[in-house]
Design an enzyme around this catalytic site. Structure first.
Site, short mmCIF file in Angstrom:
data_model
loop_
_atom_site.label_atom_id
_atom_site.label_comp_id
_atom_site.label_asym_id
_atom_site.label_seq_id
_atom_site.Cartn_x
_atom_site.Cartn_y
_atom_site.Cartn_z
N VAL A 147 16.73 60.95 140.88
CA VAL A 147 16.04 59.86 141.57
C VAL A 147 14.64 60.31 142.01
O VAL A 147 13.67 59.57 141.89
CB VAL A 147 16.86 59.39 142.78
CG1 VAL A 147 16.09 58.39 143.62
CG2 VAL A 147 18.18 58.78 142.31
N GLU A 148 14.56 61.53 142.50
CA GLU A 148 13.30 62.02 143.06
C GLU A 148 12.24 62.26 141.99
O GLU A 148 11.07 61.94 142.19
CB GLU A 148 13.54 63.33 143.82
CG GLU A 148 14.17 63.16 145.18
CD GLU A 148 13.19 62.65 146.23
OE1 GLU A 148 11.99 62.52 145.90
OE2 GLU A 148 13.61 62.37 147.35
N SER A 149 12.63 62.85 140.88
CA SER A 149 11.61 63.37 139.95
C SER A 149 11.96 63.21 138.49
O SER A 149 11.23 63.74 137.64
CB SER A 149 11.40 64.87 140.24
OG SER A 149 12.62 65.57 139.99
#
Length: 496
Positions: A147-149
């Site tokens: 989700v982050e990266s």
């Protein structure tokens, strides 16, 4: 005779008592049968009346109770597939709602998303899952780097958050991440995992065990979420995550993670779940001293570019004099310990003496008995006096893992800014931001930011998008001095 009659009367009395007891266990017409609770089968309960907020939610859990019982059983028999193991151990429950359905629809429009990103995650994912399990944290956290990266170790955001966990400098420093001109621990996947999990555990405690609040705070900051909770309390509103007034990015952040969790558990919904062996594909090796990637590549037979790709935290061709000096290698642990590279450079020899045991030798050299047996290809605990054993005492001497860059300017790595060129792309029917980003190998968040769009924006055919791509420049290679290259070649090929 009297004694015989007395015994007979006592026997009859006891029999009548047993009958009355047995009868009392049988329910009468007006008596309910006793309820026997089966702890292994979930029972249906009538939910309490829904609040206004909850009425907007569909009454479907991400994980149904029957699935929980099945997954506990599956978890006990560890799956051979890592993604199946992750799916079996996802535990955070939320209701499907509009925000989640929107994110589920977004993921299912890119059915190959998880396969593509899982390829980048493969060298690290087993280690991340193991760290989460050791700390007894929710398995959902293993999905957070996606989700982050999109699991890009070197990516940086506009807010200067870096790495797969998107840690900002202050947070990373607070949780023990090292950073200097040689090394940025935020780009080191396993080092940043330790810091991120420490931070998440801290937030979980700060928000009284509420994981949705903790995840929101991980994205937008602890203070912002606390203020949103305080504001809702002041207004007499619910303080659950879904009721909080948070920045748009944060309001979409948790649904994105929960939607991915849902689809990992329900691959039939359209997101292809990858296959990945549930075992370590890489091994950490502590070199124990400053090293040069060129020398390690030469000694190990592993390409320098592959070493750099697996270890993106190192910013130059050398490790920092102050450490860390740990490398992630594309080998399983036993393969590494048995490799000639390890035996030649990271083990010494010991001659077995009288009264020695494998345990005493292993303890002397800081090894486990299992590791000592693996290094020496032993299947039993038998050793003989005079036998030579390999032990984990490095015999590689200082300076032998370094190249003097003052005599090798050809290999010195200078930091350069890669020029980019702006190109236009005309949207075609069926195009999505994710699809275009994969076509040009750029982060979809960057593509959206360049064009002032959201990651979920629907594209209109004919629209012109701007992409900033690395500019290919023709350079005239400088031919190094022949004598310098000759000296370098000798350095790399000399035995160690």
């Amino acid at each position: 005779m009297r004694s015989y009659l007395l015994v007979l009367l006592i026997t009859l009395f006891l029999l009548s008592g047993c009958q009355s007891t047995e009868q009392s266990l049988q329910p009468s017409d007006n008596q309910q049968a006793p309820v026997i609770f089966n702890h292994f089968k979930p029972t249906a309960i009538t939910p309490p009346p829904l609040t206004d907020t909850e009425q907007k939610k569909q009454k479907i859990h991400l994980k149904a109770p029957s699935q929980q019982v099945e997954n506990v059983s599956q978890a006990n028999n560890r799956s051979q597939d890592l993604w199946q193991h992750i799916a079996n151990n996802l535990t955070i429950e939320v209701y499907l709602n509009k925000a989640l359905n929107k994110r589920i629809a977004w993921y299912t429009k890119q059915p190959n998303y998880l396969q593509i990103v899982s390829t980048r995650a493969a060298p690290y994912l087993y280690h991340i899952v193991s760290k989460i399990e050791q700390r007894k944290l929710p398995m959902e956290l293993a999905l957070l780097p996606f989700v982050e990266s999109d699991f890009r170790p070197t990516i940086s955001s506009s807010e200067q958050a870096v790495g797969v966990w998107q840690l900002v400098g202050a947070t990373a420093h607070h949780f023990g991440i090292k950073s200097d001109q040689w090394y940025d621990g935020r780009k080191d996947v396993l080092a940043s995992t330790d810091a991120a999990l420490d931070y998440l555990a801290y937030l979980h405690k700060r928000f009284d065990g509420n994981w949705l609040h903790a995840l929101a705070a991980y994205n937008s900051g602890e203070g912002r979420v606390k203020r949103a909770i305080a504001e809702n309390k002041k207004r007499g509103k619910s303080t659950d995550y879904w009721s909080l007034k948070l920045p748009k990015e944060t309001s979409e952040y948790v649904p994105k993670l929960m939607a991915l969790s849902y689809l990992v558990q329900h691959p039939k919904r359209g997101l292809i779940r990858p296959k990945l062996a549930n075992k370590a594909l890489t091994t950490e090796l502590n070199v124990g001293q400053q090293f040069d990637f060129s020398v390690i590549a030469n000694l190990s037979g592993i390409g320098r570019s592959q070493l750099h790709k697996l270890n993106p935290g190192y910013l130059k061709n050398q490790s920092s004099p102050n450490g860390p000096h740990t490398l992630l290698l594309p080998l399983q642990q036993q393969s590494l310990l048995r490799s000639q590279f390890f035996k030649n450079n990271f083990t010494g020899e010991y001659t077995v003496k009288k009264n020695d045991t494998l345990y005493s030798i292993a303890r002397r050299f800081g090894l486990s008995v299992k590791k000592l047996k693996t290094i020496n290809n032993k299947r039993s605990n038998l050793i003989g006096i005079g036998e030579t054993l390999l032990v984990g005492q490095p015999r590689t001497m200082p300076d032998s893992l370094m190249i003097d860059y003052r005599i090798s300017p050809y290999l010195e790595q200078n930091e350069v800014t890669i020029p980019t060129i702006a190109i236009q792309y005309q949207v075609k029917p069926g195009d999505t931001i994710w699809g275009i980003s994969q076509l040009y190998d750029v982060p979809h968040s960057d593509l959206a930011q360049w064009n002032k769009l959201n990651a979920t924006s629907i594209l209109t055919p004919g629209t012109q998008l701007i992409l900033h791509l690395p500019q290919v420049t023709k350079t005239v290679p400088q031919v190094p001095n022949a004598s310098l290259l000759s000296e370098l070649e000798k350095t790399l090929k000399q035995p160690h």
